[in-house]
Design an enzyme around this catalytic site. Structure first.
Site, mmCIF file in Angstrom:
data_model
loop_
_atom_site.group_PDB
_atom_site.id
_atom_site.type_symbol
_atom_site.label_atom_id
_atom_site.label_comp_id
_atom_site.label_asym_id
_atom_site.label_seq_id
_atom_site.Cartn_x
_atom_site.Cartn_y
_atom_site.Cartn_z
ATOM 1 N N GLN A 118 39.501 34.460 49.613
ATOM 2 C CA GLN A 118 39.115 35.326 50.737
ATOM 3 C C GLN A 118 39.331 34.636 52.080
ATOM 4 O O GLN A 118 38.793 35.076 53.095
ATOM 5 C CB GLN A 118 37.635 35.722 50.600
ATOM 6 C CG GLN A 118 37.287 36.454 49.310
ATOM 7 C CD GLN A 118 37.809 37.882 49.270
ATOM 8 O OE1 GLN A 118 38.123 38.464 50.311
ATOM 9 N NE2 GLN A 118 37.913 38.449 48.083
ATOM 10 N N HIS A 125 32.086 33.721 43.529
ATOM 11 C CA HIS A 125 32.603 34.822 42.715
ATOM 12 C C HIS A 125 32.517 34.365 41.262
ATOM 13 O O HIS A 125 32.570 33.166 40.976
ATOM 14 C CB HIS A 125 34.066 35.015 43.136
ATOM 15 C CG HIS A 125 34.775 36.177 42.509
ATOM 16 N ND1 HIS A 125 35.246 36.152 41.211
ATOM 17 C CD2 HIS A 125 35.150 37.371 43.018
ATOM 18 C CE1 HIS A 125 35.871 37.284 40.951
ATOM 19 N NE2 HIS A 125 35.819 38.055 42.012
ATOM 20 N N ASP A 177 38.089 27.477 46.639
ATOM 21 C CA ASP A 177 38.600 28.802 46.258
ATOM 22 C C ASP A 177 38.889 29.552 47.565
ATOM 23 O O ASP A 177 37.974 29.964 48.271
ATOM 24 C CB ASP A 177 37.526 29.512 45.415
ATOM 25 C CG ASP A 177 37.815 30.995 45.214
ATOM 26 O OD1 ASP A 177 38.825 31.499 45.742
ATOM 27 O OD2 ASP A 177 37.007 31.660 44.536
ATOM 28 N N CYS A 197 31.625 41.187 41.710
ATOM 29 C CA CYS A 197 31.848 40.023 40.820
ATOM 30 C C CYS A 197 31.117 38.801 41.373
ATOM 31 O O CYS A 197 31.619 37.674 41.302
ATOM 32 C CB CYS A 197 33.327 39.716 40.632
ATOM 33 S SG CYS A 197 34.288 41.101 40.056
ATOM 34 N N LYS A 221 45.909 39.391 47.780
ATOM 35 C CA LYS A 221 44.950 39.490 48.895
ATOM 36 C C LYS A 221 45.566 38.985 50.199
ATOM 37 O O LYS A 221 44.916 38.989 51.236
ATOM 38 C CB LYS A 221 43.681 38.701 48.572
ATOM 39 C CG LYS A 221 42.884 39.263 47.389
ATOM 40 C CD LYS A 221 41.527 38.614 47.327
ATOM 41 C CE LYS A 221 40.914 38.588 45.944
ATOM 42 N NZ LYS A 221 40.359 39.863 45.493
#
Ligand code: ALA
Length: 420
Positions: A217, A137, A214, A378, A240
């Site tokens: 997600q 991202h 990261d 993104c 999220k």
């Protein structure tokens, strides 16, 4: 035989009681402005909040709000206790060794920028190298580019294959004695690819290089244990994982956080200030300058407990079934192309409908009550890799059901008829 009849399987029969959990989410009962039931398949962009989290926010604002770490009065002590309790809830959620390894930020972008500044300024110099991947991202590209530009360092990128999986042999070859840090997404937001982070962490450590993951997600889809992974940094965002916006998390091993420079200066991150010199507070407070998002942190604590009560393993199993079913249903429609077919995937399906622009697809799906994200997500380098400007993306959460996949497939067929 029609394409729809050619499905290998019907919707799986599952023991996961999705209706029971859906009842916790008031927004899911909303009727869409177009008069259709809301079919929310944009969880990769932001998930919804259960009543338990909304109630926690309201309870805090109604009975507990004051500034934290600053007052001797009862309300301030109550708010401080609740905020620090949330830190412990997040510690348990990630299985971090200590609560001081949990820094509250405002989102993953903020967490990555914190490491780019705090670690980067201290440990990356001219001629050094930072490794990222083609799946990132923008939040895990741009802060590193800015750092490399400032320092005269080099950004190296792990390539992906046509399925959207990382080429691991190429990753190992990117290391050199100048490599200072790896930063990689756990799950691709654009394609859903689950990266082999455990292996990537082992490889980085074999080269003596720390690694950041990261998890924006990932944490809502599968159990994450930072001690078992042995990553040096792990970041995720509240909204999220069924919590509010404005709150994020950076996990960092205490040894690294202690060595890093603060990112922002201000109140609460200091021990003493004179015009000559400031001494900094201990971790994690060194990184939490100013009044933090107190209500949001407390609600995030509730959100991570909520998903733990359901069980991340059970969530992962249900979402795997959803992904398999959605992939089959969409593949059975002539003209639909799925981008991102890696073996290991989270419940994300990025697709093209014939040659209709994804924005048009998204607008028409919306008229059927189906909310998906369209655009480059993104993640423009991912789009460039596949030679497309954008996709439509259905991203699932545990509260999604098989009938909603059917509704998505039916809505796609309607779009095709309009463009036929
Ligand atoms: N990063 C978010 C997404 O993938 C906004 O949609």
């Amino acid at each position: 035989m029609t394409a729809a009849n050619a499905l290998k399987t019907a919707a799986p029969t599952s023991t996961f009681d999705v209706e029971r959990y859906r009842a916790d989410f008031p927004i899911l009962a909303n009727v869409h402005p177009h008069g259709k039931p809301l079919i929310y398949l944009d969880n990769g962009a932001s998930s919804q909040m259960p009543q338990q989290v909304i109630d926690r926010l309201v309870r805090y604002q109604t009975h507990e709000h004051a500034n934290i770490h600053r007052g001797v009065h009862t309300l301030s002590e109550t708010a401080t206790r609740a905020y620090e309790h949330a830190r412990k809830q997040v510690q348990h959620f990630l299985n971090a060794k200590e609560d001081r390894e949990i820094v509250f930020t405002s989102n993953v972008t903020d967490s990555i920028n914190l490491v780019a500044h705090g670690f980067g300024r201290a440990f990356v110099g001219e001629g050094d190298e930072v490794i990222i991947t083609h799946l990132e991202h923008h939040a895990n590209i741009v802060p590193w580019q800015m750092l490399c530009e400032e320092k005269g360092a080099k950004l190296k990128v792990v390539p992906i294959d046509d399925s959207g999986a990382l080429i691991l042999e190429a990753y190992e070859k990117l290391f050199s004695p100048r490599t200072k840090l790896v930063s990689v997404t756990h799950v691709s937001n654009a394609l859903g690819t689950i990266n082999p982070v455990k292996e990537m962490i082992e490889i980085a450590h074999r080269h003596g290089v720390p690694i950041m993951i990261d998890g924006a997600q990932a944490v809502q889809h599968m159990p994450v244990d930072v001690q078992a992974l042995d990553c040096d940094f792990y970041a995720f965002t509240g909204h999220k994982v069924f919590g509010p916006t404005g709150i994020g998390v950076l996990y960092g091993k205490a040894e690294w956080l202690n060595k890093m420079k603060p990112f922002r200066g201000g109140g609460d991150m200091i021990l003493s200030v004179t015009f000559e010199k400031t001494t900094y507070n201990a971790i994690p407070f060194k990184f939490e300058a100013g009044t933090p998002p107190i209500a949001q942190a407390i609600a995030l604590g509730e959100a991570v407990e909520y998903v733990q009560r359901i069980g991340l393993d059970r969530i992962a199993a249900h979402e795997h079934d959803l992904l398999t079913y959605a992939t089959e249903r969409l593949q059975a429609i002539d003209g639909v192309r799925i981008y991102g077919t890696a073996q290991q995937k989270a419940a994300v399906v990025s697709f093209y409908v014939n040659d209709v622009h994804p924005h048009d697809v998204g607008t028409l799906l919306n008229e059927e009550g189906v909310a998906v994200r369209t655009g480059h997500h993104c993640a423009q380098p991912v789009m460039q890799r596949f030679g497309i400007p954008a996709t439509a993306r259905a991203s699932f959460a545990f509260y999604n059901k098989f009938e909603e996949v059917d509704a998505l497939a039916a809505a796609i067929r309607k779009v095709q008829k309009l463009f036929a």
